[in-house]
Design a protein around this motif. Structure first.
Motif, PDB file in Angstrom:
ATOM      1  N   ILE A 156      33.066  -5.202 -25.341  1.00 36.38           N
ATOM      2  CA  ILE A 156      32.023  -6.281 -24.270  1.00 36.38           C
ATOM      3  C   ILE A 156      31.564  -5.568 -23.554  1.00 36.38           C
ATOM      4  N   LEU A 157      31.948  -4.065 -22.537  1.00 37.89           N
ATOM      5  CA  LEU A 157      31.355  -4.104 -21.788  1.00 37.89           C
ATOM      6  C   LEU A 157      30.350  -3.518 -22.035  1.00 37.89           C
ATOM      7  N   LEU A 158      30.267  -2.701 -23.321  1.00 43.40           N
ATOM      8  CA  LEU A 158      29.247  -1.726 -23.699  1.00 43.40           C
ATOM      9  C   LEU A 158      28.291  -2.977 -23.883  1.00 43.40           C
ATOM     10  N   GLY A 159      28.421  -4.088 -24.603  1.00 41.95           N
ATOM     11  CA  GLY A 159      27.117  -4.876 -25.117  1.00 41.95           C
ATOM     12  C   GLY A 159      26.249  -4.912 -23.575  1.00 41.95           C
ATOM     13  N   PHE A 160      27.464  -5.036 -22.439  1.00 42.77           N
ATOM     14  CA  PHE A 160      26.359  -5.682 -20.697  1.00 42.77           C
ATOM     15  C   PHE A 160      25.803  -4.239 -20.559  1.00 42.77           C
ATOM     16  N   ARG A 161      26.405  -3.119 -21.598  1.00 44.10           N
ATOM     17  CA  ARG A 161      25.309  -2.143 -20.727  1.00 44.10           C
ATOM     18  C   ARG A 161      23.894  -1.083 -21.592  1.00 44.10           C
ATOM     19  N   LEU A 162      23.976  -2.410 -22.877  1.00 42.25           N
ATOM     20  CA  LEU A 162      22.720  -2.020 -24.091  1.00 42.25           C
ATOM     21  C   LEU A 162      22.541  -3.011 -24.089  1.00 42.25           C
ATOM     22  N   GLY A 163      22.340  -3.737 -23.511  1.00 42.08           N
ATOM     23  CA  GLY A 163      21.187  -4.935 -23.390  1.00 42.08           C
ATOM     24  C   GLY A 163      20.444  -5.109 -22.223  1.00 42.08           C
ATOM     25  N   LYS A 164      19.548  -5.703 -22.343  1.00 42.34           N
ATOM     26  CA  LYS A 164      18.063  -5.786 -21.505  1.00 42.34           C
ATOM     27  C   LYS A 164      17.854  -7.751 -20.318  1.00 42.34           C
ATOM     28  N   LEU A 165      18.065  -7.559 -18.854  1.00 44.89           N
ATOM     29  CA  LEU A 165      17.872  -8.904 -18.805  1.00 44.89           C
ATOM     30  C   LEU A 165      16.430  -9.420 -19.760  1.00 44.89           C
ATOM     31  N   VAL A 166      16.589 -10.773 -19.998  1.00 51.45           N
ATOM     32  CA  VAL A 166      15.200 -11.517 -20.359  1.00 51.45           C
ATOM     33  C   VAL A 166      15.161 -13.122 -19.879  1.00 51.45           C
ATOM     34  N   ILE A 193      22.385   3.630 -24.226  1.00 55.29           N
ATOM     35  CA  ILE A 193      21.651   2.361 -23.919  1.00 55.29           C
ATOM     36  C   ILE A 193      20.037   3.057 -25.475  1.00 55.29           C
ATOM     37  N   GLY A 194      20.033   2.415 -26.013  1.00 58.77           N
ATOM     38  CA  GLY A 194      18.632   2.699 -26.477  1.00 58.77           C
ATOM     39  C   GLY A 194      18.789   2.558 -28.395  1.00 58.77           C
ATOM     40  N   PHE A 197      16.676 -19.900 -17.013  1.00 59.40           N
ATOM     41  CA  PHE A 197      18.017 -18.941 -17.225  1.00 59.40           C
ATOM     42  C   PHE A 197      17.226 -16.957 -17.234  1.00 59.40           C
ATOM     43  N   VAL A 198      18.347 -16.035 -16.700  1.00 55.34           N
ATOM     44  CA  VAL A 198      18.098 -14.878 -17.045  1.00 55.34           C
ATOM     45  C   VAL A 198      19.708 -13.768 -17.446  1.00 55.34           C
ATOM     46  N   ASP A 199      19.324 -13.568 -18.326  1.00 54.66           N
ATOM     47  CA  ASP A 199      21.065 -13.492 -18.548  1.00 54.66           C
ATOM     48  C   ASP A 199      20.266 -11.865 -19.586  1.00 54.66           C
ATOM     49  N   LYS A 200      21.548 -11.082 -19.630  1.00 53.45           N
ATOM     50  CA  LYS A 200      21.269 -10.059 -21.114  1.00 53.45           C
ATOM     51  C   LYS A 200      20.947 -10.863 -22.646  1.00 53.45           C
ATOM     52  N   ASP A 201      20.151  -9.858 -23.123  1.00 56.50           N
ATOM     53  CA  ASP A 201      19.800 -10.726 -24.437  1.00 56.50           C
ATOM     54  C   ASP A 201      20.770 -10.200 -25.710  1.00 56.50           C
ATOM     55  N   THR A 202      21.656  -9.267 -24.734  1.00 54.89           N
ATOM     56  CA  THR A 202      23.058  -9.213 -25.515  1.00 54.89           C
ATOM     57  C   THR A 202      23.767 -11.056 -26.176  1.00 54.89           C
ATOM     58  N   TYR A 203      24.135 -11.275 -24.251  1.00 53.99           N
ATOM     59  CA  TYR A 203      24.759 -12.738 -24.456  1.00 53.99           C
ATOM     60  C   TYR A 203      24.340 -13.639 -24.299  1.00 53.99           C
ATOM     61  N   PRO A 204      23.304 -14.193 -25.461  1.00 52.16           N
ATOM     62  CA  PRO A 204      22.718 -15.375 -25.731  1.00 52.16           C
ATOM     63  C   PRO A 204      23.566 -17.119 -25.489  1.00 52.16           C
ATOM     64  N   ALA A 205      23.241 -17.780 -25.030  1.00 56.98           N
ATOM     65  CA  ALA A 205      24.483 -19.139 -25.238  1.00 56.98           C
ATOM     66  C   ALA A 205      24.449 -19.272 -26.837  1.00 56.98           C
TER      67      ALA A 205
END
Length: 294
Positions: free
Chosen positions: A63-73, A19-20, A96-104
């Protein structure tokens, strides 16, 4: 891709320590971009596999790593949103609030994809090929692959890592299950020219072969036995392979009598999918309207 695979595996194994880390995030973005472009898939055809498909477990770890690295925005949409003008008349914002690594994902007309206004969403890391039509509201999750000419109808779901072939019709409220964990598990696979009826559910790694037809209301899971009447056989998953619906099979929702008490005494039956025939010219004619809509 070998270098990317090694990098993803390294940072996934690092756990929270990744992370980071800028290099870990860069590797994830490279993986996500390749998934969106369709040059990398969580599962892909493999003639040497018993099922004809190979799961790329390292991609799912990425893909799972992306969730781990992301932060809620906060991803709130403010302003005039096509298809929602009436709903947003007094409250012109969608929260909407989601991990910044997975925007629409955002599309343009140059992509050759038709997404009708009204509440559909495609998550980053999902691939939609040219000619895909998406009716509102519908959702495609990360890692999914949707090939050319497929229609995703209203209220349909394409789950994480699901693989959808060419010219497939996912009818209204069809649910195609997703799978990220366990990472070596096969996702749901719908092969070319399949017709998936309304209110169907395909889950737990089931493979629907090319040109198969699932009638409205059919539910398929790993534990579902399918009765093949034309061939007088029962299709089941095994410890090594998922449930596989044969090419051209026409599957309807049926029932079978309970043969043990007390269910037998009460005259009860349980749901079971039944293959009643294999696709013929008459079945093909029923898809003509779909071609006109495209």
């Amino acid at each position: 891709m070998n270098t990317l695979e090694q990098t993803i595996e390294h940072y996934f194994a690092a756990g929270p320590a990744a992370i980071g880390n800028a290099d870990a995030l860069a590797a994830f973005h490279q993986l996500r971009d390749a998934l969106e472009a369709g040059t990398l898939r969580s599962a892909e055809p493999d003639a040497t596999s018993p099922t004809g498909w190979r799961v790329n477990a390292w991609v799912k770890r990425g893909i799972l790593l992306g969730f781990r690295l992301g932060k809620l925005v906060d991803m709130t949409v403010v302003g005039d949103f096509p298809g929602f003008s009436g709903l947003l008349k007094n409250h012109p914002r969608i929260s909407f609030v989601d991990k910044d690594t997975y925007p629409a994902r955002i599309f343009s007309e140059d992509d050759g994809i038709r997404i009708v206004p009204g509440g559909s969403s495609v998550r980053s890391g999902a691939h939609l090929a040219k000619g895909v039509v998406m009716m509102p509201p519908a959702y495609v999750n990360v890692g999914a692959f949707v090939d050319e000419g497929t229609m995703i109808d209203s209220h349909a779901l394409v789950g994480s890592c699901a693989q959808i072939g060419k010219r497939v019709h996912l009818s209204a409220a069809a649910q195609i299950g997703g799978v990220l964990e366990p990472v070596n598990a096969s996702p749901v696979i719908i092969e070319d020219d399949a017709l998936i009826g309304g209110n169907t559910g395909v889950y737990e790694g089931t493979i629907v072969r090319s040109r198969a037809v699932l009638a409205a209301g059919v539910i398929l899971t790993r534990g579902t036995p399918v009765y093949d009447l034309p061939n007088n056989t029962i299709l089941k998953a095994t410890p090594e392979t998922p449930l596989i619906i044969p090419a051209g099979a026409v599957v309807v929702a049926g029932s079978r009598a309970i043969t043990s008490s007390p269910g037998k005494d009460l005259g009860l039956s349980v749901y079971t999918p039944v293959i009643v025939k294999y696709r013929d010219e008459k079945t093909d004619l029923s898809t003509t309207l779909e071609e006109l809509l495209r």
